[in-house]
Structure formats: structure tokens, C-alpha cells
Design a protein around this motif. Structure first.
Motif, PDB file in Angstrom:
ATOM      1  N   TYR A 132       0.830  -1.203   0.000  1.00 48.92           N
ATOM      2  CA  TYR A 132       0.000   0.000   0.000  1.00 48.92           C
ATOM      3  C   TYR A 132       0.864   1.252   0.000  1.00 48.92           C
ATOM      4  O   TYR A 132       0.624   2.195  -0.760  1.00 48.92           O
ATOM      5  N   LEU A 133       1.880   1.277   0.860  1.00 46.32           N
ATOM      6  CA  LEU A 133       2.729   2.461   0.969  1.00 46.32           C
ATOM      7  C   LEU A 133       3.691   2.589  -0.213  1.00 46.32           C
ATOM      8  O   LEU A 133       4.015   3.700  -0.638  1.00 46.32           O
ATOM      9  N   GLY A 134       4.131   1.455  -0.736  1.00 45.13           N
ATOM     10  CA  GLY A 134       5.123   1.495  -1.808  1.00 45.13           C
ATOM     11  C   GLY A 134       4.550   1.700  -3.190  1.00 45.13           C
ATOM     12  O   GLY A 134       5.111   2.449  -4.007  1.00 45.13           O
ATOM     13  N   LEU A 135       3.419   1.057  -3.462  1.00 43.75           N
ATOM     14  CA  LEU A 135       2.856   1.106  -4.812  1.00 43.75           C
ATOM     15  C   LEU A 135       1.482   1.752  -4.880  1.00 43.75           C
ATOM     16  O   LEU A 135       1.018   2.091  -5.968  1.00 43.75           O
ATOM     17  N   GLY A 136       0.835   1.884  -3.738  1.00 44.33           N
ATOM     18  CA  GLY A 136      -0.501   2.460  -3.744  1.00 44.33           C
ATOM     19  C   GLY A 136      -1.566   1.405  -3.996  1.00 44.33           C
ATOM     20  O   GLY A 136      -1.290   0.361  -4.595  1.00 44.33           O
ATOM     21  N   PRO A 137      -2.796   1.668  -3.556  1.00 46.15           N
ATOM     22  CA  PRO A 137      -3.878   0.680  -3.736  1.00 46.15           C
ATOM     23  C   PRO A 137      -4.316   0.576  -5.189  1.00 46.15           C
ATOM     24  O   PRO A 137      -4.713   1.566  -5.805  1.00 46.15           O
ATOM     25  N   SER A 138      -4.206  -0.602  -5.752  1.00 47.69           N
ATOM     26  CA  SER A 138      -4.670  -0.876  -7.110  1.00 47.69           C
ATOM     27  C   SER A 138      -4.809  -2.385  -7.253  1.00 47.69           C
ATOM     28  O   SER A 138      -4.255  -3.149  -6.448  1.00 47.69           O
ATOM     29  N   LEU A 139      -5.523  -2.813  -8.244  1.00 41.28           N
ATOM     30  CA  LEU A 139      -5.730  -4.245  -8.434  1.00 41.28           C
ATOM     31  C   LEU A 139      -4.430  -4.991  -8.746  1.00 41.28           C
ATOM     32  O   LEU A 139      -4.202  -6.079  -8.209  1.00 41.28           O
ATOM     33  N   PRO A 140      -3.553  -4.465  -9.643  1.00 39.94           N
ATOM     34  CA  PRO A 140      -2.274  -5.159  -9.850  1.00 39.94           C
ATOM     35  C   PRO A 140      -1.437  -5.246  -8.576  1.00 39.94           C
ATOM     36  O   PRO A 140      -0.815  -6.278  -8.302  1.00 39.94           O
ATOM     37  N   THR A 141      -1.429  -4.178  -7.780  1.00 34.14           N
ATOM     38  CA  THR A 141      -0.698  -4.204  -6.510  1.00 34.14           C
ATOM     39  C   THR A 141      -1.290  -5.241  -5.578  1.00 34.14           C
ATOM     40  O   THR A 141      -0.563  -5.993  -4.915  1.00 34.14           O
ATOM     41  N   TYR A 142      -2.610  -5.281  -5.525  1.00 36.41           N
ATOM     42  CA  TYR A 142      -3.278  -6.259  -4.664  1.00 36.41           C
ATOM     43  C   TYR A 142      -2.943  -7.688  -5.065  1.00 36.41           C
ATOM     44  O   TYR A 142      -2.609  -8.521  -4.220  1.00 36.41           O
ATOM     45  N   ALA A 143      -3.017  -7.977  -6.365  1.00 33.81           N
ATOM     46  CA  ALA A 143      -2.727  -9.326  -6.846  1.00 33.81           C
ATOM     47  C   ALA A 143      -1.283  -9.714  -6.517  1.00 33.81           C
ATOM     48  O   ALA A 143      -1.019 -10.834  -6.041  1.00 33.81           O
ATOM     49  N   ALA A 144      -0.354  -8.798  -6.744  1.00 33.90           N
ATOM     50  CA  ALA A 144       1.047  -9.093  -6.456  1.00 33.90           C
ATOM     51  C   ALA A 144       1.255  -9.289  -4.955  1.00 33.90           C
ATOM     52  O   ALA A 144       2.045 -10.156  -4.529  1.00 33.90           O
TER      53      ALA A 144
END
Length: 217
Positions: A132-144
Motif C-alpha cells: 500500500y505504501l510502496g505502490l498504492g492501492p490498485s488491483l495489480p498491486t493487490y494481486a502481487a
């Protein structure tokens, strides 16, 4: 020339020794993996046998066992939930959920489940917060983040905790929340940890009491 040949021979011997050592380590790793797989299969087989035996218990025994388990789980859930308001935890129901999930009729099973619950919450909290802090909330971030959380559980040899790790990561990255995300992640780990502690203490006390009065669940 003789000195050069001696050096080459020593280098060759060193390479051969390293190759042998690598082969031995690889073989040992493969053997350890096979043993772990066999142990996992045996544990699953034993769990299946226990489940079959419980299904064959008389109705009266199943009723008494289910009632005792239900009362113990309810007590653990209440003890875990009530103090959360005083501790300033907004979502104390997670402590109650954890207590219900951890409380088992056998103390050994309770400890194992407690380890999985807390490890999963801690791993999921750290991974989810970092994503969350490094990449921000998004679906690709969530999946990773889900992939990474499960991978970490496997790497630390607690694969049974991967589900809760992924769930905790999901909560951090997908569930809307008020206030800083750091506080939410920290609260989630504290709530789970508190629920785990309450469940362990409750089951331990019930187990000791049953041993003294001679009751077997």
C-alpha cells in the motif's frame, strides 16, 4: 611445468570436491522435501481418520462434545471482544473471530491453529502495508501482494498460514478504512494476536479443568 600441472591438478580436485558437495546438498534437500511430503500426507490421513471416527460417535457423545466446544468458543470470543473497546480497537470483532477460529477441543490443535492465525496476520499485515505504501492501492498491486504473502508463508515453512495472510492483505488493500493505513494494519495484527492469546488461555484452562475432574471431550 610441474608446478603448473600441480596447480591445475589442485584446481581440478577443488572443483570435483565442490561438485560432490553440491550433489550431496542437492540430494539432502530432495530427501528432506520427500520426507516433508510424506509427513504432510500422513497428517492429512490421520485427520481424515479422526473425522471419520467422530462421525461414528453416538449422538449423545456428539451432542456433549459439540456443546462443550460451542460453550468454550463462545466464552473465548466474549473474553476476546469485550476488552477491545477499552484498548481502543475499533474492529474488535476480529479478535472474536480469531478466538472462535483458534479454539479447538485439543490443546495441541489449538496451539497449531494459533500459530497459523498469528503468522498469517503478521505476514499479511506487513506485505499489505508495504504494498500500500510502496505502490498504492490498485488491483495489480493487490494481486502481487497476495502472491507475495502466500509465498512468504511457504518460504518460512508455515504454508498453513497462507490463507489468513492473503485475507489480511485483502483487507488492507481492498476494504475502505478511515484513518492511516498503518493504524489499520497494526490494529489488525493486535486484534488477531489478542484473540489468539485469549483462545489459548481459555482452552488451556478448560483442558486442565477437564483433566482434574476426569472429563474427556
Amino acid at each position: 611445468m610441474q608446478a603448473e600441472r600441480a596447480v591445475e591438478r589442485r584446481v581440478g580436485e577443488g572443483r570435483a570436491e565442490r561438485a560432490v558437495e553440491d550433489a550431496v546438498r542437492t540430494e539432502a534437500a530432495v530427501a528432506e522435501t520427500r520426507r516433508a511430503d510424506r509427513d504432510t500426507s500422513r497428517i492429512r490421513w490421520l485427520r481424515d481418520q479422526v473425522t471419520r471416527l467422530r462421525k461414528r460417535l453416538p449422538l449423545r457423545r456428539r451432542f456433549s462434545g459439540g456443546l462443550a466446544h460451542g460453550v468454550m468458543s463462545a466464552v473465548a470470543a466474549l473474553l476476546a471482544y469485550l476488552p477491545t473497546q477499552l484498548l481502543g480497537l475499533r474492529e474488535g470483532f476480529w479478535a472474536a473471530i480469531t478466538a472462535v477460529a483458534v479454539a479447538q477441543t485439543e490443546f495441541g490443535a489449538t496451539r497449531s491453529t494459533a500459530r497459523d492465525q498469528f503468522t498469517g496476520a503478521a505476514v499479511g499485515g506487513v506485505v499489505g502495508l508495504g504494498a500500500y505504501l510502496g505502490l498504492g492501492p490498485s488491483l495489480p498491486t493487490y494481486a502481487a501482494a497476495v502472491v507475495l504473502a502466500i509465498l512468504v508463508c511457504w518460504l518460512v515453512n508455515v504454508a498453513s498460514a497462507c490463507r489468513l495472510a492473503a485475507i489480511t492483505t485483502t483487507i488492507i488493500l481492498l476494504v475502505p478504512h478511515l484513518g492511516p493505513v498503518e493504524r489499520m494494519a497494526g490494529s489488525r495484527v493486535i486484534e488477531v494476536g489478542w484473540g489468539v492469546c485469549v483462545a489459548i488461555v481459555t482452552v488451556w484452562l478448560v483442558t486442565r479443568l477437564n483433566q482434574r475432574i476426569g472429563i474427556k471431550l
